[in-house]
Enzyme design. Structure first.
Site, PDB file in Angstrom:
ATOM      1  N   PHE A   1      -1.987  -0.515 -10.275  1.00  0.00           N
ATOM      2  CA  PHE A   1      -2.517  -1.678  -9.806  1.00  0.00           C
ATOM      3  C   PHE A   1      -3.669  -2.259 -10.222  1.00  0.00           C
ATOM      4  O   PHE A   1      -4.138  -3.311  -9.734  1.00  0.00           O
ATOM      5  CB  PHE A   1      -2.698  -1.448  -8.335  1.00  0.00           C
ATOM      6  CG  PHE A   1      -3.549  -0.479  -7.671  1.00  0.00           C
ATOM      7  CD1 PHE A   1      -5.100  -0.245  -7.986  1.00  0.00           C
ATOM      8  CD2 PHE A   1      -3.175   0.707  -7.374  1.00  0.00           C
ATOM      9  CE1 PHE A   1      -5.638   0.720  -7.594  1.00  0.00           C
ATOM     10  CE2 PHE A   1      -3.782   1.788  -6.863  1.00  0.00           C
ATOM     11  CZ  PHE A   1      -5.231   1.784  -7.004  1.00  0.00           C
TER      12      PHE A   1
ATOM     13  N   LYS B   1       0.861  -1.078  -0.056  1.00  0.00           N
ATOM     14  CA  LYS B   1       0.044   0.009   0.008  1.00  0.00           C
ATOM     15  C   LYS B   1       1.022   1.336   0.302  1.00  0.00           C
ATOM     16  O   LYS B   1       1.585   1.400   0.825  1.00  0.00           O
ATOM     17  CB  LYS B   1      -0.859  -0.011   1.104  1.00  0.00           C
ATOM     18  CG  LYS B   1      -1.952   1.248   1.301  1.00  0.00           C
ATOM     19  CD  LYS B   1      -2.661   1.175   2.303  1.00  0.00           C
ATOM     20  CE  LYS B   1      -4.038   2.324   2.427  1.00  0.00           C
ATOM     21  NZ  LYS B   1      -3.400   3.376   1.987  1.00  0.00           N
TER      22      LYS B   1
ATOM     23  N   GLU C   1      -1.291   4.547  -8.001  1.00  0.00           N
ATOM     24  CA  GLU C   1      -1.060   5.353  -6.978  1.00  0.00           C
ATOM     25  C   GLU C   1       0.097   6.139  -7.304  1.00  0.00           C
ATOM     26  O   GLU C   1       1.210   5.504  -7.586  1.00  0.00           O
ATOM     27  CB  GLU C   1      -0.999   4.363  -5.607  1.00  0.00           C
ATOM     28  CG  GLU C   1      -0.635   5.275  -4.127  1.00  0.00           C
ATOM     29  CD  GLU C   1      -1.908   5.858  -3.646  1.00  0.00           C
ATOM     30  OE1 GLU C   1      -3.088   5.610  -4.068  1.00  0.00           O
ATOM     31  OE2 GLU C   1      -1.678   6.484  -2.688  1.00  0.00           O
TER      32      GLU C   1
ATOM     33  N   ARG D   1      -9.061  11.091  -7.686  1.00  0.00           N
ATOM     34  CA  ARG D   1     -10.207  10.203  -7.257  1.00  0.00           C
ATOM     35  C   ARG D   1     -11.494  10.983  -7.060  1.00  0.00           C
ATOM     36  O   ARG D   1     -12.580  10.857  -7.007  1.00  0.00           O
ATOM     37  CB  ARG D   1      -9.998   9.489  -6.166  1.00  0.00           C
ATOM     38  CG  ARG D   1     -10.184  10.000  -4.686  1.00  0.00           C
ATOM     39  CD  ARG D   1      -9.781   8.818  -3.856  1.00  0.00           C
ATOM     40  NE  ARG D   1     -10.406   8.729  -2.681  1.00  0.00           N
ATOM     41  CZ  ARG D   1     -10.204   8.050  -1.649  1.00  0.00           C
ATOM     42  NH1 ARG D   1      -8.963   6.994  -1.760  1.00  0.00           N
ATOM     43  NH2 ARG D   1     -10.878   7.944  -0.523  1.00  0.00           N
TER      44      ARG D   1
HETATM   45  P1  AMP Z   1      -7.052   4.785   2.308  1.00  0.00           P
HETATM   46  O1  AMP Z   1      -6.268   6.047   1.567  1.00  0.00           O
HETATM   47  O2  AMP Z   1      -6.372   4.871   3.702  1.00  0.00           O
HETATM   48  O3  AMP Z   1      -8.532   4.922   2.251  1.00  0.00           O
HETATM   49  O4  AMP Z   1      -6.491   3.530   1.458  1.00  0.00           O
HETATM   50  C1  AMP Z   1      -7.022   3.303   0.233  1.00  0.00           C
HETATM   51  C2  AMP Z   1      -6.075   3.916  -0.860  1.00  0.00           C
HETATM   52  O5  AMP Z   1      -4.836   3.406  -0.964  1.00  0.00           O
HETATM   53  C3  AMP Z   1      -6.760   3.742  -2.232  1.00  0.00           C
HETATM   54  O6  AMP Z   1      -7.500   4.691  -2.492  1.00  0.00           O
HETATM   55  C4  AMP Z   1      -5.276   4.097  -3.236  1.00  0.00           C
HETATM   56  O7  AMP Z   1      -5.203   5.635  -3.128  1.00  0.00           O
HETATM   57  C5  AMP Z   1      -4.259   3.769  -2.104  1.00  0.00           C
HETATM   58  N1  AMP Z   1      -3.467   2.670  -2.538  1.00  0.00           N
HETATM   59  C6  AMP Z   1      -2.054   2.437  -2.314  1.00  0.00           C
HETATM   60  N2  AMP Z   1      -1.636   1.377  -2.920  1.00  0.00           N
HETATM   61  C7  AMP Z   1      -2.515   0.813  -3.411  1.00  0.00           C
HETATM   62  C8  AMP Z   1      -2.599  -0.605  -4.034  1.00  0.00           C
HETATM   63  N3  AMP Z   1      -1.726  -1.257  -4.289  1.00  0.00           N
HETATM   64  N4  AMP Z   1      -3.896  -0.924  -4.393  1.00  0.00           N
HETATM   65  C9  AMP Z   1      -4.973  -0.122  -4.354  1.00  0.00           C
HETATM   66  N5  AMP Z   1      -5.009   1.064  -3.869  1.00  0.00           N
HETATM   67  C10 AMP Z   1      -3.658   1.646  -3.178  1.00  0.00           C
END
Ligand code: AMP
Length: 560
Positions: free
Chosen positions: A341, A249, A300, A270
């Protein structure tokens, strides 16, 4: 259409909180809509463009006050004084119209056609003198408006219509009007693909076959798939099944990379914002390293410092998202790496309904990786908790935020947290929230907004969860009081003493130590010791934590 007709609908919609009544009101209004005036549907949402088009008129309260002053030949101070008293410029407009009754009796009717004509003109004004031209166009509309019309017109111009109507309710009304209450999911799915209420309305009018035909098109931003937060790898497996895909992530911001058949590249956040001009470096790398005629990729984008050979936190690159000038310098000072991804569209074909493994296979074929510029998200597929745990640890060691856990057998589900994709982070108490109120500081901080009330979301409502003043710096570096004051001032809706009420627009990531029940805030919950970590210009109010998310966190704290 006469604007007064639409204002009647606004009035009826705001007079009830009952969803079903709102749907009835909308259905009877839909009889008035035809292909030639379909743009009116955007006005229902207090906008004049489809959602995929995120341009705005660029009218702040200050400009509006000037336009009002011009239209009614009033001293700006007089308008400011009334604004302080009433707290809403729409109400101020209405007040002055009543005062000048005799003028409006003789003016022509304001029509929606005239509104669109002037709004579009205002969008096209750029550069020197554009503000004056906007003021002129706007004052022309203000002069044509009658009592209540001016209130709604002003609120529309300021993107703050406040009639208690959500897109969800409009979509439900489509289902009722066209399909007797059926096909709700299909309508929502198609809306997520097109982000255009007019397109959904007109297709539904032609029948279900036309609606089914709506598909993603490169060049038009779409809503992304959202992740559920899980508190263990095991819980991740429960949502995503075994085996599941685990990916690193990355701590950056989401970007949808589009290439049209004609070779043109578009980049969207987004929040559906077009950021192509801000990232010429990404356009270049994508042109060189993605081998396909047309596509939509989900990725990302992370900051990477080539000199120090290390990744940069999101705060560092977030400034690139809004940057309109010195773009070249920015690309050199703050270079980025693209981590791809997902693939939603390839060479004229939508992949949305294909499984994640199939989509990933396509990615593997078309991406030529280049060190620290573009790569596929690092992934393993496993059913073993230990292996997943190891992968998670390694991901943290590399400086990532945690892992994403994904169901490998399912379609790409947009706009919802359905559990096809989960996030598992190291123990961090962090939430995205929106600022709804602020307070001016004292002493050397006077003139700056220094304390901020944060809110989460529950359907269309914003519920307060605490106040934050720490995390910001006095000086220029980082997120300063000056910077956040500049961002918030144009969003002021009401002012009372030191406190201001704001349009909920500015999303921030906030850390906290604990959550507790509290009668002091409208959510019934309060964050303990919150700190602002960063601004999230890439996220909209639809992305912030919901009340249910926070209740879940509270439960986790209680079980610790
Ligand atoms: P959060 O920002 O905590 O809601 O986590 C989700 C976000 O992580 C997604 O909307 C992406 O922007 C980000 N992200 C980072 N790495 C990945 C990945 N490998 N697959 C999907 N999302 C990712």
């Amino acid at each position: 259409m006469k604007y007064s007709k639409l204002c009647e609908v606004y009035k009826k919609l705001s007079s009830t909180t009952k969803r079903l009544e709102k749907i009835e009101i909308l259905c009877s209004f839909f009889n008035e809509l035809e292909e030639k005036n379909i743009e009116i549907i955007y006005l229902l949402k207090g906008s004049f463009l489809p959602d995929y088009d995120q341009r705005d008129l660029g009218i702040s309260e200050q400009i509006l006050i000037k336009a009002l002053s011009k239209a009614f030949s009033l001293e700006p101070q007089k308008i400011v004084k009334k604004f302080k008293e009433k707290g809403d410029l729409g109400d101020v407009g209405e007040y002055f119209i009543k005062e000048k009754k005799q003028n409006s009796l003789f003016s022509n009717d304001l029509t929606t056609e005239k509104i669109f004509e002037n709004f579009k003109k205002m969008l096209s004004f750029e550069g020197k003198g554009s503000i004056d031209k906007k003021i002129l166009s706007l004052s022309e509309l203000l002069l044509l408006a009658k009592e209540e019309e001016i209130k709604y017109l002003i609120r529309t111009v300021l993107s703050n219509l406040r009639i208690g109507l959500s897109v969800q309710t409009i979509l439900e009304a489509f289902s009722k009007y066209f399909f007797n209450g059926e096909n709700k999911d299909l309508i929502e799915e198609k809306y997520n693909l097109s982000n255009d209420l007019a397109e959904i309305f007109l297709s539904s009018k032609k029948g279900i076959r036309e609606l089914e035909k709506i598909n993603i098109k490169p060049g038009i931003p779409i809503n992304v798939m959202l992740a559920i937060k899980v508190s263990s790898i095991k819980e991740g497996f429960e949502y995503c099944g075994r085996p599941a895909a685990f990916e690193e992530k990355y701590d950056g911001f989401r970007m949808l990379i589009n290439k049209k058949q004609n070779g043109e590249i578009f980049l969207f956040t987004r929040k559906l914002e077009n950021v192509t001009n801000q990232f010429p470096d990404i356009v270049k790398v994508v042109k060189k390293n993605v081998k396909a005629e047309s596509f939509i990729l989900d990725s990302e984008v992370v900051g990477f410092d080539h000199k120090k050979q290390k990744y940069l936190p999101f705060e560092a690159i977030s400034q690139r998202i809004k940057r309109k000038y010195e773009i070249k310098e920015m690309t050199e000072d703050l270079p980025v790496e693209i981590n791809i991804f997902d693939c939603l569209y390839i060479n004229g074909e939508s992949l949305i309904k294909k499984s994640f493994v199939e989509r990933r296979r396509v990615l593997e074929k078309i991406i030529k990786e280049e060190k620290n510029k573009i790569r596929l998200a690092i992934q393993i597929i496993t059913e073993d908790e230990k292996e997943a745990e190891e992968f998670f640890k390694k991901s943290l060691e590399k400086g990532n935020e945690g892992v994403m856990i994904k169901n490998i057998n399912v379609e790409y589900k947009q706009g919802r947290r359905v559990g096809y994709m989960c996030k598992f982070k190291s123990e961090s108490n962090e939430l995205d929230l929106v600022i709804v109120k602020a307070e001016y500081g004292e002493g050397k901080r006077s003139g700056f907004l220094t304390s901020f009330t944060l809110a989460c979301r529950q359907d269309d409502e914003f519920l307060e969860v605490g106040k934050v003043s720490s995390g910001l710096k006095e000086k220029e570096e980082g997120l300063s009081y000056e910077k956040i004051t500049d961002l918030l001032k144009p969003l002021i809706i009401k002012e009372k003493g030191k406190e201001v009420e704001l349009k909920p627009r500015i999303v921030v990531s906030v850390s906290y130590q604990n959550i507790q029940e509290s009668p002091s805030y409208s959510s019934g919950l309060a964050l303990r010791f919150p700190r602002i970590i960063s601004l999230r210009p890439d996220r909209s109010v639809y992305d912030i934590a919901s009340l249910d998310d926070i209740k879940r966190e509270l439960k986790l704290f209680k079980n610790k």
